[in-house]
Each structure stands twice: as C-alpha cells, then as structure tokens.
Design an enzyme around this catalytic site. Sequence first.
Site, PDB file in Angstrom:
ATOM      1  N   CYS A   1       0.820  -1.226   0.000  1.00  0.00           N
ATOM      2  CA  CYS A   1       0.000   0.000   0.000  1.00  0.00           C
ATOM      3  C   CYS A   1       0.847   1.267   0.000  1.00  0.00           C
ATOM      4  O   CYS A   1       0.334   2.349  -0.282  1.00  0.00           O
ATOM      5  CB  CYS A   1      -0.942   0.003   1.195  1.00  0.00           C
ATOM      6  SG  CYS A   1      -1.864  -1.515   1.366  1.00  0.00           S
TER       7      CYS A   1
ATOM      8  N   HIS B   1      -3.615   6.870   3.198  1.00  0.00           N
ATOM      9  CA  HIS B   1      -3.986   5.545   2.674  1.00  0.00           C
ATOM     10  C   HIS B   1      -5.366   5.177   3.220  1.00  0.00           C
ATOM     11  O   HIS B   1      -5.638   5.346   4.404  1.00  0.00           O
ATOM     12  CB  HIS B   1      -2.929   4.526   3.125  1.00  0.00           C
ATOM     13  CG  HIS B   1      -3.281   3.111   2.812  1.00  0.00           C
ATOM     14  ND1 HIS B   1      -3.871   2.741   1.624  1.00  0.00           N
ATOM     15  CD2 HIS B   1      -3.132   1.959   3.533  1.00  0.00           C
ATOM     16  CE1 HIS B   1      -4.062   1.430   1.627  1.00  0.00           C
ATOM     17  NE2 HIS B   1      -3.628   0.929   2.785  1.00  0.00           N
TER      18      HIS B   1
ATOM     19  N   ASN C   1     -10.040  -0.798   0.687  1.00  0.00           N
ATOM     20  CA  ASN C   1      -8.575  -0.716   0.598  1.00  0.00           C
ATOM     21  C   ASN C   1      -8.141  -1.267  -0.759  1.00  0.00           C
ATOM     22  O   ASN C   1      -8.282  -2.466  -1.015  1.00  0.00           O
ATOM     23  CB  ASN C   1      -7.953  -1.517   1.742  1.00  0.00           C
ATOM     24  CG  ASN C   1      -6.436  -1.482   1.744  1.00  0.00           C
ATOM     25  OD1 ASN C   1      -5.809  -1.006   0.795  1.00  0.00           O
ATOM     26  ND2 ASN C   1      -5.839  -1.981   2.803  1.00  0.00           N
TER      27      ASN C   1
END
Length: 329
Positions: free
Chosen positions: A116, A256, A286
Amino acid sequence: MNNLRPVGVIGTGKYVPEKILTNSDLEKMVDTNDEWIVSRTGIKERHIAAPDQATSDLAYEAAIKALESAGMTGSDLDLIIVATITPDSSFPSTACILQDKLGAKGAAAFDLSAACSGFVYGLATATSFIQSGMYNNALVIGADCLSRITDYTDRNTCVLFGDGAGAVIVGEVPEGRGFKSFDLGAEGAGGSLLQMEGGGSRLPASVETVENKKHYIYMNGREVFKFAVRVMGTATIEVLRKAGLERTDVDLFVPHQANIRIIQSAMQRLELPEEKVVVNVDKYANTSAASIPLALVEAAEEGRMKAGDTVLMVGFGGGLTWGASVLVW
Ligand code: ACO
C-alpha cells in the site's frame, strides 16, 4: 531537495472497474453484516475487476486519462513505474505491458513492490530520476486487483479490499511547486503480519499451496492496525520536518484508505479538521497501491486543491512499509 530541479504532478487519472460489491452482497457470502463492516472499517462498497480485467488493464485506463490531462501521449514518457502487489504475472512486469500498450517506445519500465506504500515509493523514485536529469516525464501508477488474492470465504479479510488504479505524470513544474520531501521506511521484521506466502520461490504454486490457501492475503489485523496508527503519525511528523513545515501548513491530507478508524486516529493526533482530509474508503475500500492515488486524483477532480496548496500523502502496508510525501500542488 529544494535546490534541485522542481518536480511535481503535471497530470492525473484514475479508474475503477464497473462492478460494485456492497456490504449486503458480502452478507450473502460470509457471516458478516453491514453494521459491523461500517462501524469497524467505514467501508460501504468496493469495485471488483471483471474476469477478463487484469491489473495492467486498470492501470491502462488510469494512464490514458493522466496522459490526456497532461496534454501528452505515450511517446512523451521516458519512465514508467507501476506500484503493485498483484502484477498480471511475475514477469514481464505490468509496467512493460503498459509501455507497449501506451506506445511509450524506449521508455524505461519496471514494477515496484511496496504494497500500500508503493505509490509514494514510486513518486520518490520518479522524482529522484527527474531531479538528477536522467529522465523528464514519468508515469507513476498505483494499481492493484486485490480481489484476485482475497479469500471470499474469510470474513476477516474479504470485506476490506477492492480493485482500482490511480496514475500521475511526474515532471518539471514551476519554481516553488512540486515535491518538497519524502519519508520512506520499512520494518521487515513485521513482514509475516501481512503477506501472501505462496507463488514465489520459497513456496512455489502447487496443489498443496492451493489447498492450504497460500495464494490469498493473510493479515493479523490487530497488529497491522497498531503499526498503521503509529507510522501514520511518525511519518507525517517526519515528512513535515524534512519540508520545514508545521502541521498547520497542510491544506489537504491524503492518507492511505484502509480503515476510517486509522484515518481518524491520525486526524486526532495531528489535529486535522475533517475538511482537510480526503476520505473515500467508503466507496473503494482498501485498494492497496491504488488507494492514495485514487484519493489524490479524486480530490483534484473535485477541485479540492488549488495551485500552491500543500498536500500531504501518507501510507503504510505490507513489508511492513510506510511512505509519506509533501507536495506543493
Ligand atoms: N464481520 C463480522 N465479524 C467479523 C468480521 C466481519 N467481516 N471480521 C472479523 N470479525 C470478528 C472477529 O472474528 C472477532 O470475533 P471474535 O472476537 O469472536 O474472535 C471480532 O469481529 C473482532 O475482531 P477484531 O480483529 O478485534 O476487530 P477489529 O476491531 O480489530 O477490526 C480490522 C478488524 C478491521 C481488520 C482491523 O483490525 C484493521 O483494520 N486492521 C488493519 C488492516 C489494514 O489496515 N491493512 C492494511 C494493509 S492491506 C495491504 O497492504 C494489502
């Protein structure tokens, strides 16, 4: 960094697949419910790639838009970096597949693996190449098809992930604008907290690895949560220090998008008001490397940044890794 050639974002694009998987769809697949998912994560729905779409296809759609917005074509690119943990295949790289599709003849192309945090790692890499004078225009993409490595019988993980791609063109910008600092880091000791064990040279694909579900994401959610809350704070403070700025100088915070509670804890620690924080985890869940660019590009499309605004991006992920950047828009 400030004495070097100023480098920033000169084009943006994003893409998410059409198919939407809602929390109520998931209720029919595993023992979960909308109330649990929304209260624990803030996620309401996520986009899922069609069976014939791979990561390079999502990346291509985002790349075309980014090139258009920069007034460029593929032939203007001299570097392509794709941050992903779900490449089309181990090799050739997804970046090479894109290089061909975009007609970016002769451009250097490689994938970058930092989960990520990958997009911010990619921005730092492209910026360094351009500042050094080695290249002029780079395409940096965060793209992932996490649905391909998600176990849809495991309620602990399957509610959390989605697919998408976000792209930027990185190039020279007017003096005073562009990237002011980066803070990248890793804690490899925590690697086993978030991983996909199978399919590499340690545990090649076999009937056993498939039977034992080694080709899916494994995550120790509680430990990753603690790591995330800690590094979102420390990386933000460090990247601001490197840029010579205070937290009150930040106009837009682009974190994020893993879990609304992680974002809220960073907001509290940094005393950031809601209107300065980009949140779209409710729509996309996500999306790993795509998460920060999807949030950045969406904020740009919604007119949330104006020239000269200070944008702070910060992410964390498998590795374990983190990456933060201060960008004057
Ligand atoms: N629906 C209903 N119940 C569930 C679900 C679900 N989808 N998932 C878990 N539960 C249950 C658990 O089984 C547990 O039950 P138990 O107490 O009977 O064992 C209970 O809910 C509580 O579980 P916790 O783990 O304590 O839940 P928590 O509040 O920590 O939330 C979560 C879990 C959302 C995973 C959280 O820990 C988290 O967000 N962690 C960080 C994840 C992350 O950010 N990952 C990023 C990296 S991803 C990448 O790099 C690809």
